[in-house]
Structure formats: C-alpha cells, structure tokens
Design a protein around this motif. Sequence first.
Motif, PDB file in Angstrom:
ATOM      1  N   LYS A   1      96.716 113.594   3.214  1.00 16.67           N
ATOM      2  CA  LYS A   1      95.892 113.167   2.070  1.00 16.67           C
ATOM      3  C   LYS A   1      96.761 112.517   0.986  1.00 16.67           C
ATOM      4  O   LYS A   1      96.358 111.539   0.365  1.00 16.67           O
ATOM      5  N   LEU A   2      97.940 113.078   0.749  1.00 13.65           N
ATOM      6  CA  LEU A   2      98.843 112.503  -0.257  1.00 13.65           C
ATOM      7  C   LEU A   2      99.305 111.118   0.181  1.00 13.65           C
ATOM      8  O   LEU A   2      99.364 110.190  -0.630  1.00 13.65           O
ATOM      9  N   ASP A   3      99.589 110.964   1.483  1.00 16.99           N
ATOM     10  CA  ASP A   3      99.995 109.654   2.005  1.00 16.99           C
ATOM     11  C   ASP A   3      98.880 108.628   1.828  1.00 16.99           C
ATOM     12  O   ASP A   3      99.135 107.465   1.517  1.00 16.99           O
ATOM     13  N   SER A   4      97.657 109.088   2.024  1.00 14.92           N
ATOM     14  CA  SER A   4      96.511 108.193   1.853  1.00 14.92           C
ATOM     15  C   SER A   4      96.326 107.819   0.383  1.00 14.92           C
ATOM     16  O   SER A   4      96.042 106.676   0.048  1.00 14.92           O
ATOM     17  N   GLU A   5      96.529 108.785  -0.482  1.00 13.64           N
ATOM     18  CA  GLU A   5      96.350 108.593  -1.926  1.00 13.64           C
ATOM     19  C   GLU A   5      97.504 107.778  -2.525  1.00 13.64           C
ATOM     20  O   GLU A   5      97.304 106.946  -3.406  1.00 13.64           O
ATOM     21  N   LEU A   6      98.735 108.032  -2.046  1.00 12.47           N
ATOM     22  CA  LEU A   6      99.924 107.379  -2.612  1.00 12.47           C
ATOM     23  C   LEU A   6     100.916 107.060  -1.483  1.00 12.47           C
ATOM     24  O   LEU A   6     101.846 107.817  -1.230  1.00 12.47           O
ATOM     25  N   PRO A   7     100.725 105.932  -0.791  1.00 11.76           N
ATOM     26  CA  PRO A   7     101.623 105.599   0.312  1.00 11.76           C
ATOM     27  C   PRO A   7     103.021 105.178  -0.148  1.00 11.76           C
ATOM     28  O   PRO A   7     103.975 105.232   0.622  1.00 11.76           O
ATOM     29  N   ASN A   8     103.132 104.740  -1.399  1.00 10.62           N
ATOM     30  CA  ASN A   8     104.445 104.377  -1.936  1.00 10.62           C
ATOM     31  C   ASN A   8     104.428 104.527  -3.448  1.00 10.62           C
ATOM     32  O   ASN A   8     103.384 104.686  -4.043  1.00 10.62           O
ATOM     33  N   MET A  50     107.687 110.878 -10.297  1.00 11.62           N
ATOM     34  CA  MET A  50     107.040 112.189 -10.419  1.00 11.62           C
ATOM     35  C   MET A  50     105.664 112.074 -11.053  1.00 11.62           C
ATOM     36  O   MET A  50     104.719 112.752 -10.632  1.00 11.62           O
ATOM     37  N   VAL A  51     105.542 111.226 -12.050  1.00 12.00           N
ATOM     38  CA  VAL A  51     104.252 111.022 -12.715  1.00 12.00           C
ATOM     39  C   VAL A  51     103.234 110.485 -11.713  1.00 12.00           C
ATOM     40  O   VAL A  51     102.094 110.945 -11.657  1.00 12.00           O
ATOM     41  N   GLN A  52     103.655 109.526 -10.905  1.00 13.60           N
ATOM     42  CA  GLN A  52     102.750 108.948  -9.907  1.00 13.60           C
ATOM     43  C   GLN A  52     102.341 109.976  -8.854  1.00 13.60           C
ATOM     44  O   GLN A  52     101.171 110.057  -8.464  1.00 13.60           O
ATOM     45  N   VAL A  53     103.308 110.783  -8.400  1.00 13.96           N
ATOM     46  CA  VAL A  53     103.005 111.806  -7.398  1.00 13.96           C
ATOM     47  C   VAL A  53     102.069 112.856  -7.986  1.00 13.96           C
ATOM     48  O   VAL A  53     101.114 113.274  -7.339  1.00 13.96           O
ATOM     49  N   GLU A  54     102.315 113.242  -9.211  1.00 13.38           N
ATOM     50  CA  GLU A  54     101.459 114.246  -9.855  1.00 13.38           C
ATOM     51  C   GLU A  54     100.024 113.742  -9.974  1.00 13.38           C
ATOM     52  O   GLU A  54      99.074 114.490  -9.703  1.00 13.38           O
ATOM     53  N   ARG A  55      99.852 112.493 -10.362  1.00 12.12           N
ATOM     54  CA  ARG A  55      98.500 111.919 -10.464  1.00 12.12           C
ATOM     55  C   ARG A  55      97.810 111.902  -9.102  1.00 12.12           C
ATOM     56  O   ARG A  55      96.629 112.181  -8.995  1.00 12.12           O
ATOM     57  N   GLU A  82     108.262 117.185   0.637  1.00  8.85           N
ATOM     58  CA  GLU A  82     109.311 116.310   0.117  1.00  8.85           C
ATOM     59  C   GLU A  82     110.071 115.583   1.220  1.00  8.85           C
ATOM     60  O   GLU A  82     110.587 114.496   1.007  1.00  8.85           O
ATOM     61  N   ARG A  83     110.144 116.182   2.401  1.00  9.12           N
ATOM     62  CA  ARG A  83     110.811 115.532   3.533  1.00  9.12           C
ATOM     63  C   ARG A  83     109.918 114.497   4.206  1.00  9.12           C
ATOM     64  O   ARG A  83     110.395 113.474   4.671  1.00  9.12           O
ATOM     65  N   GLU A  84     108.605 114.783   4.298  1.00  8.62           N
ATOM     66  CA  GLU A  84     107.734 113.997   5.156  1.00  8.62           C
ATOM     67  C   GLU A  84     106.743 113.075   4.448  1.00  8.62           C
ATOM     68  O   GLU A  84     106.280 112.111   5.048  1.00  8.62           O
ATOM     69  N   ALA A  85     106.390 113.348   3.211  1.00 17.38           N
ATOM     70  CA  ALA A  85     105.380 112.527   2.531  1.00 17.38           C
ATOM     71  C   ALA A  85     105.902 111.115   2.274  1.00 17.38           C
ATOM     72  O   ALA A  85     107.070 110.910   1.927  1.00 17.38           O
ATOM     73  N   ALA A  86     105.039 110.146   2.457  1.00 22.61           N
ATOM     74  CA  ALA A  86     105.406 108.730   2.338  1.00 22.61           C
ATOM     75  C   ALA A  86     105.970 108.381   0.957  1.00 22.61           C
ATOM     76  O   ALA A  86     106.915 107.598   0.852  1.00 22.61           O
ATOM     77  N   ALA A  87     105.400 108.940  -0.105  1.00 22.36           N
ATOM     78  CA  ALA A  87     105.862 108.607  -1.459  1.00 22.36           C
ATOM     79  C   ALA A  87     107.321 109.014  -1.662  1.00 22.36           C
ATOM     80  O   ALA A  87     108.109 108.279  -2.264  1.00 22.36           O
TER      81      ALA A  87
END
Length: 196
Positions: free
Chosen positions: A168-175, A123-128, A38-43
């Motif tokens: 991987k999360l940053d790659s999948e969802l940068p924003n 949250m929906v976008q992050v969960e996906r 939650e502190r570091e992920a781009a989303a």
Amino acid sequence: MGKLFNSFKFGVIAMAAVVGLSATASAQILTVDDERVEREAAAYKDFNLQTNELRQSILQRRQMVTRGGAIEQQLADLEKRKAIIGNDKYEEEKKKLEQTYVRFQQELAQLEYVFDQLRQEAMVQVERARQPVIRSLLAERDAQVIMMKRLLLGSAAGIDVTTQFIEKLDSELPNVTLNNLPKPAAEAAPAEPKKQ
C-alpha cells in the motif's frame, strides 16, 4: 539499507483510534516490521538511490578526516620523511595536508547538513503517505491499532501486516521528490605527498 532513516524509525504506528479500546474489548492489534519496511519499500529504496553519490562523498570525507584516517596517515608518513626531505619541504607539505584536512572537515559538515535536510524532506513525504495506509489497514482488518513489531515481546500468526503495508505504501508513494539534491560533482581527493 544502512539505517538512513534512523531518526524516522516509523515511530509507534498507532492511531488515535485507540480511544474506545478497553481492557474488556477484544481489540485487534496489527504489527508492522518497520525494519523490513525500510529495506523493501519503494520510497526508501528511491531515497537511497537518489542520495547514493552524496552518501559516498560523506563516506570518503569521513575516511580522510577521522582519527587514523588517510590524512593522519599521510602526516605520519611525512613525519618519518622529515629528515630526508628537509625542514622547508616538510613544513610546506605539512601545511598543504593541514589545509586539506580543514577543507575536508568543512565539506563533510556541509554534506552531512544537506543529507539531513534531504532525509527530513523524504520523511515528511513518507509520513503523509503512511497515514492513509494505516487508516486503510485498520479499516480492512477491523483493528484498533498498528504497532511496530520490534516493540512486542511476541505476536500471534496473522496479525503481521508488513507485506500489505509495504504494498500500500508503494502504491501511495512509489518514490520521493528531493528538491534540494545537490548536482553531481567530481570528487577530488587530496594528492598523496610526493616521496623523495
């Protein structure tokens, strides 16, 4: 990060792949530090950046209407000046402050509702985005489950995959895309009562 996603603490990051996990099997359990995510992920950073003005507006209104807040202090100051300014002027200024208080309370409730909706949208976008990340890490590490680090009493070296998870999360969802983000508006704080 201020725990903006309090209601979305990454749940228990566990997959249905736990089926087949038996007491005799040497199951590989991976851990993810959800607070670090939650502190570091781009989303999450993007969400905070996009909602910064909204959060500031909420904070400003809370400071105005909370017990001991600015409006309550202004009312106390007005009460002290009642004998000096006279009853008519006192009642006029008191009414203005009470109206301001009600307005700020209504605005605070509306802003908090909007923020809640935006948080749910994110949250929906992050969960996906998180689901393929979990599947990928499980497959790469030949693991059965990923758990939140804070739920564990201890862990061995090499099972924490937080860094890889974030990458991987940053790659999948940068924003995140926030469709209902309110347009910036000029903040108007209530005027201080004039002292005489």
